[in-house]
Structure formats: C-alpha cells, structure tokens
Scaffold this active site. Structure first.
Site, PDB file in Angstrom:
ATOM      1  CD  GLU A 314       0.066  -1.198   3.262  1.00 24.21           C
ATOM      2  OE1 GLU A 314       0.230  -1.224   4.485  1.00 24.21           O
ATOM      3  OE2 GLU A 314       0.109  -2.233   2.557  1.00 24.21           O
ATOM      4  CG  ASN A 315       4.684   1.062  -1.497  1.00 20.77           C
ATOM      5  OD1 ASN A 315       5.207   0.650  -0.481  1.00 20.77           O
ATOM      6  ND2 ASN A 315       4.638   0.358  -2.624  1.00 20.77           N
ATOM      7  CG  HIS A 347      -6.053  -5.323   1.486  1.00 21.78           C
ATOM      8  ND1 HIS A 347      -6.547  -6.074   2.517  1.00 21.78           N
ATOM      9  CD2 HIS A 347      -4.804  -4.951   1.875  1.00 21.78           C
ATOM     10  CE1 HIS A 347      -5.642  -6.161   3.481  1.00 21.78           C
ATOM     11  NE2 HIS A 347      -4.571  -5.485   3.114  1.00 21.78           N
ATOM     12  CD  GLU A 348      -2.492  -3.638  -0.907  1.00 21.85           C
ATOM     13  OE1 GLU A 348      -1.943  -2.873  -0.089  1.00 21.85           O
ATOM     14  OE2 GLU A 348      -2.619  -4.855  -0.700  1.00 21.85           O
TER      15      GLU A 348
END
Length: 908
Positions: A314-315, A347-348
């Site tokens: 997830e950056n 999700h990310e």
C-alpha cells in the site's frame, strides 16, 4: 507460542567484533575498522531512542541497472528532544562512505564529519558527534553510501522480465514493509517516526522513475543521465516510501474529485491494465465518500511488478502488486482472477486511509492496519462491484483464521513484538482474517450505520498526529435493550487481547436455553483453559421464528428463555460471530434432520458454518466423526458455493492424511464417497464460462476436483479438450473456467507435461501461468516434480515468487510429498535468504509441506530438522504450528480412522 524475548541480549554490545566503525573522518580507503571494544555502541535496545526525531528526508538515489548497484545521498533534518551526542538510526547492507552533521550557528551553518559505528545484529548505526546536540535545536544529518540492489524481494531490489522477443530487461523496485527501508537509505525505520520525503532519482533517458509523489521537474545531468525531482510527500512512515526505475507503460483516468489514477506495467501487458484502472477509480471514489476524508495526494499509481513476494503493497500514492494481482485479460482470465484483483485493489486503497493516514504506533497493533483493510475489501466491493457478491465469501476468511487460532501457538491480534522476524510473523491470518472477522462481528452487533459513523470518526479524529490509540470510548444501543448497552472497548478487548475464540455450548430444555462458553483449543492437552472469557454477541433463529434474536453472553454461563418450545435452534447467523457452537443432547440431530429434509430453510452461509462447526467439534472430542459424516450426507442436494467448498475443505484433508500412509482401501472408499456426494452437481456443470462469478468459481473447482479424482466423464471431456488444444498448437481458445482441469489431465502424460511447459514459457500464456503451475505440480512423475521445484528456485523460467505455491502443490501430491520435504530441508538457508525469516511465504511453505503428516516418524523428522537449524529458525511460530498440526493429525487419526472405516462400510 514463540517466546517474545528473542531480541539480542544487550549486555554484549562492546564485545570485540560485534560492531564495526565506519566513516570516521579519514579518507574513505581506511573507513572500515573492526570493532575492538574501545568505542562501545551507544545504544543497547532494538527499538530506537526517542532523543532524536526526523522531520524531513532529502533523498537522492542512483540505481545502475547494468552493474545492479546503487549510490545514495540522504540529508535528514532532525529535531532533538533530549540532549545527546549520538544519532541512532537504521541501516542494513549499506556501505557508508561519509557522514556529517550540520548545525546552525547564528546565520552560518557548520558541517562536521562524524564517526559512524555500526551494530549489524540490530541493523543500527550510530553517528557520534564531537559536540552535544541540544534540545529544541534543528540539525541536518548527511550520509553518502552505496549498496547492491537486493537479490531478494525486499529493500531496493532487482526485478526482471522477458519481452515477447525474448530479451531480458531489468528494473528496480522497492518493498519496505515492515523493516526494509533501511536497506535503501539510512533512516528511523519505525512506523511512529513519520516525516516528509523529498526524493530525487537518477536514471537513463530510456527509463521512467516513479515515486509516492508526482514528478515536479526532470534535469539532464549528462547525455546519458536524467535526474527526476518528486514533489514533497505528506508526513508518512518509512515503510510507505516507494520508488521504481523501469521502462513501464501506463494508462490513466481521473476520479470524480480530480485524482489521477494510473496503472503501470511492462509494455507487453499494458492491454491487461484497463480492468484494474476502472476498479481503482470506482474504489477511490467510494472511499473518499465513505470516509468523508479527501484522498490527500494528487495521484495514485498502481504498478505491476514482475517479481513480487506478497500480493500487493500500500505505498502511499504508488501501490505495488504482483502481476497476477493487478492484470486482467477479459479474453483469458478466470472468474476467480477478477474477484481476487478487485479485492486486492480494494485492500490497498483502503490502506490509504487505514494504515497510511492513520498508522499503528508499533507493529504489535498491525491488525488495526490489516484487519481494517481486509474488512473494508468486503464493505467497498459489495457496493462498487455488486455482481461479484463478495459478501458470500467472507465467512471463509473466518474459517481460515480459526484454523490457526485454534492452536496453542496462536497469539492475540495485539501482541508484543521486537525484532524483524517477529514483526514479519505478525503478517498472518490472525492479523488479517481474524482482525476482519471481529470487525465484521462488531458491525453486526452495533448495526452497519452506527459502525460506519464510528469508523469515519476514527481517522478524522486522528489526523492530527496520525496514530491510532486504543482507548476511544464508544457505545450503542442499536439492536439491544438499555440493560445490554456495552462499552465497545471492553467488549473488543476480550477479542483483541486474548488469543483463540470461544466455543459456545447450547443445551435446550423445554423453553430454557442454557449457554456455556469456553476456550476452543485443539491439542492432546486441550483441557479447558481457565481465565478465558469473551463478550459474545449471540444471534439465533429457531424452527418457530426466522426473526434474528440477539443475546449478549458476558459470563461463563447464562440462560435465555424462548417464548415457546422449538424443534431446532441455530446460533451465529450467517457466521457473523467469531465463535463456534455445539448443540448438546439431540440439538445436532435436529439440525441434521433439517438439512436432510429442507436444507434451504437456513441460509447457505448458515449451512457452511454448520459443516465447519461439526468437524471442529470432532477435533476436540465433543462429537464423533460419524455424526459429522451423517451431516455431510445432505451435501448430495447442495448447490451453493460456500457449503460445497466447506464440505470439500472438511472432507478432502481426511483422505489427504491417508494418502501419506498405507491406507489405500479406506482412502479409496472415502474418495469414492466424496465424488459420489458431488456427482450430480459435477454432472450438471457446463464446460463454458457462463453464469455468475460464484457459479463460475464453483464450476472451476468442481471440475478440477472431479478430474483429479479420476471421475471418468470429467477425465474423458478434459482429455478431448486437451488433445484439440494440443493439435492446434495451443491456439484453440479454451473456456477460462475449465482450463485448470484440462491442463491437469493433459499433464498426466510426459508428452502432455512437456507440451504444457513449452506453452508456459511463452509470453502470451502469462495470464495462465498460475493454472499451468497447478497442473505441472500434480503430475505423478517424480522427475518432473523435482525439476519444477528446482527451476522455481533458480528463477529464470519459473519465477521464484511462485516457489512457495509450487512446493506446497507438490507436497499435496501423493507422488511428491517426500520430494517437497527434502527440497525444503536442503534449501532452507536459501529460502530464508530469499523470502526472509518470519515471512508469510516461509510460513506457507513450512506449514503447507508438513500439515498432512500424521505419523510419529514424520513428527520426529520435522522436530529433528528444525532443532538442527539456527535458533531463530527453530523458534518461528510457523514451526510451532507445524509441530502442533502433526501432533493433532496423529491424535485425530488414532481416534477416527477405524470409525471412518466402519461408517463408510455402512453408508456406501
């Protein structure tokens, strides 16, 4: 459970050889000196001191994709909270050539070079200033360094791909969570040290650089070198920093609020980026609306990386993905691929709020990141993509979590951790799946609207410091009488601060229902644990009323009174609660009769939960296996995906245990029973891609199962398809949902296996690589199985990222389980180096290779091997889980094997 005191003992810091001195103010040629105890390392804890806080990082990185090295220059503005003469920060595998600290004296700046001590066991360096750093003053630390691009999947690492013409191209990408930013630049690599980042990347003109923020300008440094300057980031933790240097291509769209969304991929696959792009736009719009907090960056890039260990990361502003988690080909991808890709993007993007905007202060509360993001996948996708019907699959996540949470080696969702391996181990089913399941239970308890209001308030209130605390007080009377209003914190603490989950035993006497809760735990010594008590939000329906009734169980025992006597009662509606239920006396018999006579009287998720619960109760001796098998008989009339899948998930492992022992007669009878159970449903399946996503996923699984079990009508059809496909030299378009079954049957001959592998190598079969890997791994030819594992470790033709899955497929294969265990043992050190100690990938291999063993000889072998490796490996939680699982399998087979044999004789 794993001891939590595995941090290195801090009394050995000044022992010769435990640290090295680098970067003293001498010429670089003499800057590395062995430690001799004359300069003790000034810090003795694994966590960094709070004396010095980073405010802003100025980073310049120059990766060389030919020599596979990079140079870096880091300038870090720091604030001093407590007078000190040293700055302690993280660094791993970085060759530091120069370090200095700049201080402001009036209007002038003075910069002094400093000595650098390194303490590799803690991955720390100390900059020793010749002057004290004063409280409240700002200083700037400058560090020049170089390093090799990592050969693993973390840090700043090398990735490669092959073009359609066969040329191998190199790119460099990052994966920093949880503790690998220190492999790319010296930093305060803990989530609470949030700072802003200004990043510059040097690259060749033919390449493209990406980072968290958009490029503000590009400067030509030389004819062959460009320097990209990225905008200053928002305040964030080091693990969310990201940068990529590649030749990727992209497609872009704008969200309704003007955020630019782009999907980046290798040039040959750009035509597979559209689905992810559309999904990301929809999902980001949804989250902005749901949280009522604008996404704080001007762009969100989604990049498909050819070599990637996990599913995605997830950056902030630059989420990265495994190619199979992002790229979708409408012509070739399966229904399950569409579901998987949508869920992962959801999700990310949820993390951009939960995790990025609001971050846990330390990794012990990782579940606040991952549990929320996993839960939000379902909340978001059920609204943005209603056709996927994601809510149907949620309870499967809870069953997965319960499988590990039922072991003594489990841990509370909030658990103290110290070193990098322990931190890695937190990325497991307990943090993700259990975290999501207890949040879902809370939502069901409060009601969706009230839960949402609390959820939205949570990040909004915490935007100030960006950290989540665990003392927010909330309460609600939704669904409940005033007497039952509960302080949510007290309730949730019972689920987050103790491991495991409750078993609620229900005994009906006339109109009185007696309730009793205890800790459900597998294992030979699983005498009821004392001291465990949960606040359990019970729900139930009865034969007389399908209106959901609620009762909060906060004590060990309680009683509820029904308005009238009932034939049956079913607790835990839709499996929304994270607990299992045992029905005493004739309670199970009544439910088994109901399933037999009118199974649709209760929902498909309720049927799936009964299947799960009945087999879990066998494991702890509350029910006999014959009772559970009696219940399974109704599956002959089942057609819904979740009960069918759950039936398979309970029954198939039973014969898998037998396959690893000489039990052919009973094993074959059991296989015959299961095939016969689902025969009518298998026969109804069409060999095409029609129907809803769940119908298509059911078709795919059923046909693969039927063909693997050599159900002749299925095998004949698959062989016919494979021959036509082979005759067309792979150009015939097979229905996507039946490919795995067709490939699996075709790969049973050496000629078929070789043909399939020849197609696997071609770029236009990229979308089908996962399906082909499954087929190649279930061959009965041991040489082929060994070869495919060896190839995936080499990583040239078969990507090493796929090795954890391939080795487990081979381990499930009756012809391959010896090979997989031998491979794991012989390559243990290489696997640890590549995948990292404590990682989910390593755990997947350890548990997946051993969890079908059920003999004392195998148990002794597994224990002996893990006792022979280094201490950190032997103490991994996955090793404890593997040992416990084998012990449980031995006990289970000792008790149940003869009973299964008799039951099959009476019911076949």
């Amino acid at each position: 459970s794993i001891p939590l005191d595995r941090a290195f003992p801090c009394g050995c810091l000044s022992v010769a050889g435990n640290y090295v001195i680098v970067g003293s103010p001498k010429p670089p040629s003499s800057d590395v000196v062995s430690g001799n105890g004359s300069k003790p390392f000034p810090w003795d804890k694994m966590r960094l001191p709070k004396h010095v806080i980073p405010v802003h990082y100025d980073l310049l990185l120059h990766p060389n994709l030919t020599t596979l090295t990079f140079t870096g220059f880091a300038r870090i503005e720091i604030t001093v909270n407590q007078q000190t003469s040293s700055v302690i920060l993280h660094s791993k595998h970085l060759q530091i050539t120069r370090a200095a600290i700049q201080r402001r004296m009036g209007n002038s700046h003075t910069e002094e070079e400093v000595m650098v001590l390194e303490y590799p066991p803690f991955e720390q360096i100390a900059l020793l200033a010749a002057f004290p750093l004063h409280v409240g003053q700002n200083y700037t630390v400058s560090i020049e360094y170089s390093a090799n691009l990592s050969e693993s999947f973390h840090g700043f690492y090398k990735s490669t791909y092959r073009t359609q013409e066969g040329e191998v191209r190199v790119l460099a990408s990052t994966q920093f969570e949880p503790t690998a930013a220190r492999m790319a630049f010296p930093c305060f690599d803990e989530p609470s040290f949030k700072a802003r980042f200004s990043i510059k990347i040097r690259r060749e003109p033919k390449h493209l650089a990406l980072s968290n923020m958009p490029i503000v300008k590009s400067v030509s440094v030389a004819n062959w070198l460009v320097e990209d300057h990225f905008d200053v980031s928002v305040k964030m933790s080091t693990y969310l920093v990201a940068f990529i240097v590649s030749d990727f291509k992209s497609v872009s769209k704008m969200t309704t609020s003007g955020i630019k969304i782009s999907v980046y991929t290798v040039p040959d696959k750009i035509n597979q980026a559209d689905y992810a792009l559309d999904a990301a736009v929809k999902l980001l719009d949804f989250y902005e609306n749901y949280f009522s907090i604008p996404y704080p960056l001007p762009k969100q890039d989604l990049a498909a990386i050819p070599d990637f260990q996990s599913g995605a990361m997830e950056n902030w502003g630059l989420t990265t993905y495994r190619e199979s988690s992002l790229l979708y080909d409408p012509e070739k991808s399966s229904a399950s691929a569409k579901l998987w890709i949508t869920m992962i993007i959801a999700h990310e993007l949820a993390h951009q709020w939960f995790g990025n905007l609001v971050t846990m202060e330390w990794w012990n509360d990782l579940w606040l990141n991952e549990g929320f993001a996993k839960f939000m996948e379902y909340v978001s996708v059920s609204i943005t993509h209603p056709d996927l019907k994601v809510e149907d699959y949620f309870l499967g996540k809870c069953f997965d979590a319960m499988e590990v949470d039922a072991l003594n080696s489990s841990h509370p969702v909030s658990t103290p951790v110290e070193d990098p391996a322990q931190i890695q181990e937190m990325f497991d089913d307990v943090s993700y799946e259990k975290g999501a399941c207890i949040l879902n239970m809370l939502r069901d308890y409060l009601n969706a609207e009230f839960f949402k209001a609390g959820l939205v308030q949570y990040p909004a209130e915490l935007q100030g410091d960006g950290f989540c605390t665990r003392n927010q007080q909330t309460s609600s009377s939704a669904h409940w009488t005033r007497r039952e209003i509960l302080d949510v914190t007290t309730m949730m603490n019972t689920w987050t601060l103790q491991k495991g989950f409750p078993l609620v035993t229900v005994t009906v006497k006339g109109k009185t229902v007696h309730l009793h809760q205890e800790h459900y735990m597998k294992g030979s010594d699983s005498s009821p644990s004392t001291g465990y008590l949960w606040h359990v939000p019970l729900t139930y329906i009865t034969s007389k009323s399908d209106t959901v009734q609620r009762f909060l169980l906060t004590t060990k025992t309680d009683v509820l009174i029904l308005p009238e006597e009932v034939e049956w009662i079913k607790f835990n509606l839709g499996m929304n609660g994270y607990y299992i239920v045992h029905y005493e006396d004739d309670g199970w018999d009544a439910l088994i009769s109901l399933l037999k006579e009118n199974h649709t009287a209760i929902s498909s998720n309720d049927r799936a939960s009964l299947i799960n619960n009945v087999f879990q109760l066998v494991s702890i001796g509350k029910l006999s296996i014959s009772k559970a098998l009696d219940l399974s008989l109704y599956l002959k009339h089942e057609s819904q995906i979740m009960p069918v899948f759950q039936g398979m998930n309970e029954l198939i492992p039973m014969y898998k245990l037998m396959e690893k022992r000489d039990m052919d007669d009973v094993e074959n009878q059991l296989k015959g029973y299961i095939v016969n159970l689902f025969k009518d449903l298998i026969d109804k399946q069409s060999w095409n891609d029609e129907g809803s996503v769940s119908e298509r996923m059911l078709r795919s699984s059923l046909l693969l199962f039927a063909c693997a079990r050599k159900y002749q009508p299925c095998v004949d059809k698959a062989e016919e398809y494979f021959m036509k496909w082979k005759e067309s030299n792979g150009t015939l378009r097979l229905p996507n949902d039946v490919k795995t079954a067709v490939y699996a049957v075709g790969a049973q001959t050496i000629e078929g296996w070789d043909f399939l592998f020849s197609k696997y190598r071609l770029p236009w079969f990229n979308t089908e690589r996962n399906e082909i890997e499954v087929a190649l791994s279930i061959s009965r030819n041991k040489d082929k199985l060994q070869w495919i594992m060896d190839q995936s470790l080499l990583g040239d033709v078969v990507k090493t990222q796929d090795l954890p899955y391939i080795i487990v497929f081979v381990a499930k294969n009756p012809s391959g389980y010896h090979l997989a265990w031998k491979f794991l043992k012989e390559n243990w050190n290489k696997l640890v180096q590549k995948f990292e100690l404590g990682s989910a990938s390593l755990a997947h291999m350890v548990i997946g290779v051993t969890n079908q063993y059920s003999t004392r000889e195998r148990l002794a072998e597994v224990k002996e091997f893990f006792n022979s490796v280094d201490e950190k490996s032997s103490q991994l939680r996955c090793v404890q889980q593997a040992v416990e699982t084998i012990e449980e399998n031995i006990r289970w087979m000792d008790i149940n094997f003869e009973k299964i044999k008799i039951w099959l004789q009476n019911n076949m």
